[in-house]
Design a protein around this motif. Structure first.
Motif, PDB file in Angstrom:
ATOM      1  N   UNK A  30       0.825  -1.207   0.000  1.00  0.00           N
ATOM      2  CA  UNK A  30       0.000   0.000   0.000  1.00  0.00           C
ATOM      3  C   UNK A  30       0.860   1.259   0.000  1.00  0.00           C
ATOM      4  N   UNK A  31       1.920   1.243   0.758  1.00  0.00           N
ATOM      5  CA  UNK A  31       2.821   2.401   0.819  1.00  0.00           C
ATOM      6  C   UNK A  31       3.405   2.700  -0.563  1.00  0.00           C
ATOM      7  N   UNK A  32       3.736   1.662  -1.312  1.00  0.00           N
ATOM      8  CA  UNK A  32       4.356   1.846  -2.622  1.00  0.00           C
ATOM      9  C   UNK A  32       3.372   2.345  -3.673  1.00  0.00           C
ATOM     10  N   UNK A  33       2.078   2.107  -3.452  1.00  0.00           N
ATOM     11  CA  UNK A  33       1.106   2.397  -4.503  1.00  0.00           C
ATOM     12  C   UNK A  33       0.107   3.506  -4.179  1.00  0.00           C
ATOM     13  N   UNK A  34      -0.009   3.881  -2.921  1.00  0.00           N
ATOM     14  CA  UNK A  34      -0.958   4.929  -2.534  1.00  0.00           C
ATOM     15  C   UNK A  34      -0.223   5.979  -1.708  1.00  0.00           C
ATOM     16  N   UNK A  35       0.344   6.986  -2.351  1.00  0.00           N
ATOM     17  CA  UNK A  35       1.055   8.035  -1.607  1.00  0.00           C
ATOM     18  C   UNK A  35       0.131   8.740  -0.618  1.00  0.00           C
ATOM     19  N   UNK A  36       0.674   9.073   0.529  1.00  0.00           N
ATOM     20  CA  UNK A  36      -0.092   9.827   1.523  1.00  0.00           C
ATOM     21  C   UNK A  36      -0.754   8.990   2.589  1.00  0.00           C
ATOM     22  N   UNK A  37      -0.637   7.664   2.502  1.00  0.00           N
ATOM     23  CA  UNK A  37      -1.235   6.825   3.530  1.00  0.00           C
ATOM     24  C   UNK A  37      -0.416   6.855   4.821  1.00  0.00           C
ATOM     25  N   UNK A  38      -1.111   6.789   5.940  1.00  0.00           N
ATOM     26  CA  UNK A  38      -0.477   6.609   7.245  1.00  0.00           C
ATOM     27  C   UNK A  38      -1.165   5.443   7.930  1.00  0.00           C
ATOM     28  N   UNK A  39      -0.422   4.706   8.753  1.00  0.00           N
ATOM     29  CA  UNK A  39      -0.918   3.446   9.291  1.00  0.00           C
ATOM     30  C   UNK A  39      -0.984   3.433  10.817  1.00  0.00           C
ATOM     31  N   UNK A  40      -1.896   2.611  11.312  1.00  0.00           N
ATOM     32  CA  UNK A  40      -1.975   2.308  12.739  1.00  0.00           C
ATOM     33  C   UNK A  40      -2.426   0.862  12.874  1.00  0.00           C
ATOM     34  N   UNK A  41      -2.275   0.304  14.056  1.00  0.00           N
ATOM     35  CA  UNK A  41      -2.704  -1.067  14.306  1.00  0.00           C
ATOM     36  C   UNK A  41      -3.378  -1.175  15.664  1.00  0.00           C
ATOM     37  N   UNK A  42      -4.365  -2.053  15.708  1.00  0.00           N
ATOM     38  CA  UNK A  42      -4.974  -2.474  16.968  1.00  0.00           C
ATOM     39  C   UNK A  42      -4.421  -3.851  17.289  1.00  0.00           C
ATOM     40  N   UNK A  43      -3.692  -3.943  18.382  1.00  0.00           N
ATOM     41  CA  UNK A  43      -3.228  -5.232  18.876  1.00  0.00           C
ATOM     42  C   UNK A  43      -4.300  -5.803  19.810  1.00  0.00           C
ATOM     43  N   UNK A  44      -4.064  -6.994  20.319  1.00  0.00           N
ATOM     44  CA  UNK A  44      -4.987  -7.547  21.309  1.00  0.00           C
ATOM     45  C   UNK A  44      -5.013  -6.678  22.566  1.00  0.00           C
ATOM     46  N   UNK A  45      -3.880  -6.065  22.879  1.00  0.00           N
ATOM     47  CA  UNK A  45      -3.808  -5.322  24.123  1.00  0.00           C
ATOM     48  C   UNK A  45      -3.311  -3.899  23.977  1.00  0.00           C
TER      49      UNK A  45
ATOM     50  N   UNK B 170       3.606   8.534  13.208  1.00  0.00           N
ATOM     51  CA  UNK B 170       3.546   9.920  13.676  1.00  0.00           C
ATOM     52  C   UNK B 170       2.601  10.781  12.852  1.00  0.00           C
ATOM     53  N   UNK B 171       2.404  10.451  11.568  1.00  0.00           N
ATOM     54  CA  UNK B 171       1.527  11.264  10.723  1.00  0.00           C
ATOM     55  C   UNK B 171       0.119  10.701  10.613  1.00  0.00           C
ATOM     56  N   UNK B 172      -0.230   9.787  11.504  1.00  0.00           N
ATOM     57  CA  UNK B 172      -1.575   9.224  11.521  1.00  0.00           C
ATOM     58  C   UNK B 172      -2.487  10.172  12.299  1.00  0.00           C
ATOM     59  N   UNK B 173      -3.127  11.096  11.581  1.00  0.00           N
ATOM     60  CA  UNK B 173      -3.981  12.110  12.192  1.00  0.00           C
ATOM     61  C   UNK B 173      -5.313  12.136  11.464  1.00  0.00           C
ATOM     62  N   UNK B 174      -6.398  12.094  12.221  1.00  0.00           N
ATOM     63  CA  UNK B 174      -7.735  12.096  11.639  1.00  0.00           C
ATOM     64  C   UNK B 174      -8.448  13.395  11.978  1.00  0.00           C
ATOM     65  N   UNK B 175      -7.925  14.509  11.498  1.00  0.00           N
ATOM     66  CA  UNK B 175      -8.541  15.785  11.820  1.00  0.00           C
ATOM     67  C   UNK B 175      -8.480  16.017  13.311  1.00  0.00           C
TER      68      UNK B 175
END
Length: 259
Positions: A92-107, A113-118
């Motif tokens: 996804x990083x290679x094909x969709x510029x501007x994406x930022x990622x996060x993950x939900x673990x079990x705990x 750092x650039x994962x901001x939703x307004x």
């Protein structure tokens, strides 16, 4: 009875109306099984657990985690493996510029750092700010990819084309935020397994939803309802439409079904 939470059973401000609380009590008092089926992680379920007196189970993270509302513990998980996580993020990083990622673990929760939703920024969502290599270093329940300007439907189509063979992408927020579970894991698969454990046939299940992440569940359930504020694809797919979430649409139906 199975219902989504945000945008469906909950009001726009995230609260549960007294009428809906009473309707949930009717379901439980009748002896029926009440299941919350949500994209929320378990860490966002404590308030809801209190509403139903900490009884029953919740399907969280779009089917990836089964959460015991009594003990407030995860009792089953279906995680994205590290090697898949790394491959999906790289693709996804290679094909969709501007994406930022996060993950939900079990705990817990971690984000770049650039994962901001307004207004919904790192202070609001909590979790650790980490680099990509750390983000993908252990299995997770849900991978999230945010784009600040792309339409969520268009973004989901693009993500499905690129990595749909590796994970199950969907969206539920109205923003350019794609939620990915392990391949084949949906609200429907988790609800079907839970129904089998309780000896409940799918024809007996009534389900409520509002967004694309609810579509597998709504298509699988014997009877499906959308709230009036639902996504157009959901409105087109269900058996019935009830009033909007802010007008207690779920409660209106439950009052009729569980008199």
């Amino acid at each position: 009875m199975a219902t989504d939470l945000d945008g469906t059973a909950l009001r726009g401000d995230g609260s549960v109306s007294p009428r809906t609380v009473a309707a949930f009590a009717r379901v439980e008092d009748s002896g029926a099984v009440l299941v919350f089926v949500t994209g929320r992680p378990p860490r966002w379920m404590s308030g809801v657990a209190g509403i139903v007196r900490h009884r029953g189970l919740a399907i969280c993270a779009n089917g990836a985690l089964i959460y015991d509302l009594h003990t407030e513990r995860i009792v089953e998980s279906h995680l994205i493996a590290v090697e898949v996580l790394e491959q999906v993020v790289a693709q996804l990083r290679a094909n969709v510029p501007g994406l930022a990622f996060s993950v939900e673990y079990e705990g817990g929760f971690a984000h770049e750092s650039d994962y901001l939703l307004g207004g919904w920024d790192s202070r609001a969502v909590g979790g650790l700010r980490v680099g990509t290599s750390t983000l993908t270093s252990r299995p997770c329940a849900k991978l999230l990819a945010f784009h600040p300007s792309m339409n969520p439907d268009a973004l989901q189509m693009a993500v499905c084309d690129m990595v749909g063979h590796l994970v199950t992408p969907t969206h539920s927020s109205g923003k350019g935020l794609i939620e990915m579970s392990a391949h084949g894991v949906t609200k429907a698969t988790a609800l079907a397994a839970l129904a089998e454990q309780h000896g409940i046939d799918r024809s007996q299940i009534v389900a409520f939803g509002d967004m694309p992440n609810d579509l597998p569940m709504l298509s699988w359930a014997g009877t499906s309802y959308a709230v009036a504020n639902a996504h157009a694809d959901v409105l087109a797919a269900v058996d019935h439409v009830t009033a909007a979430n802010d007008d207690d649409g779920v409660a209106l139906v439950l009052e009729e079904l569980y008199r």
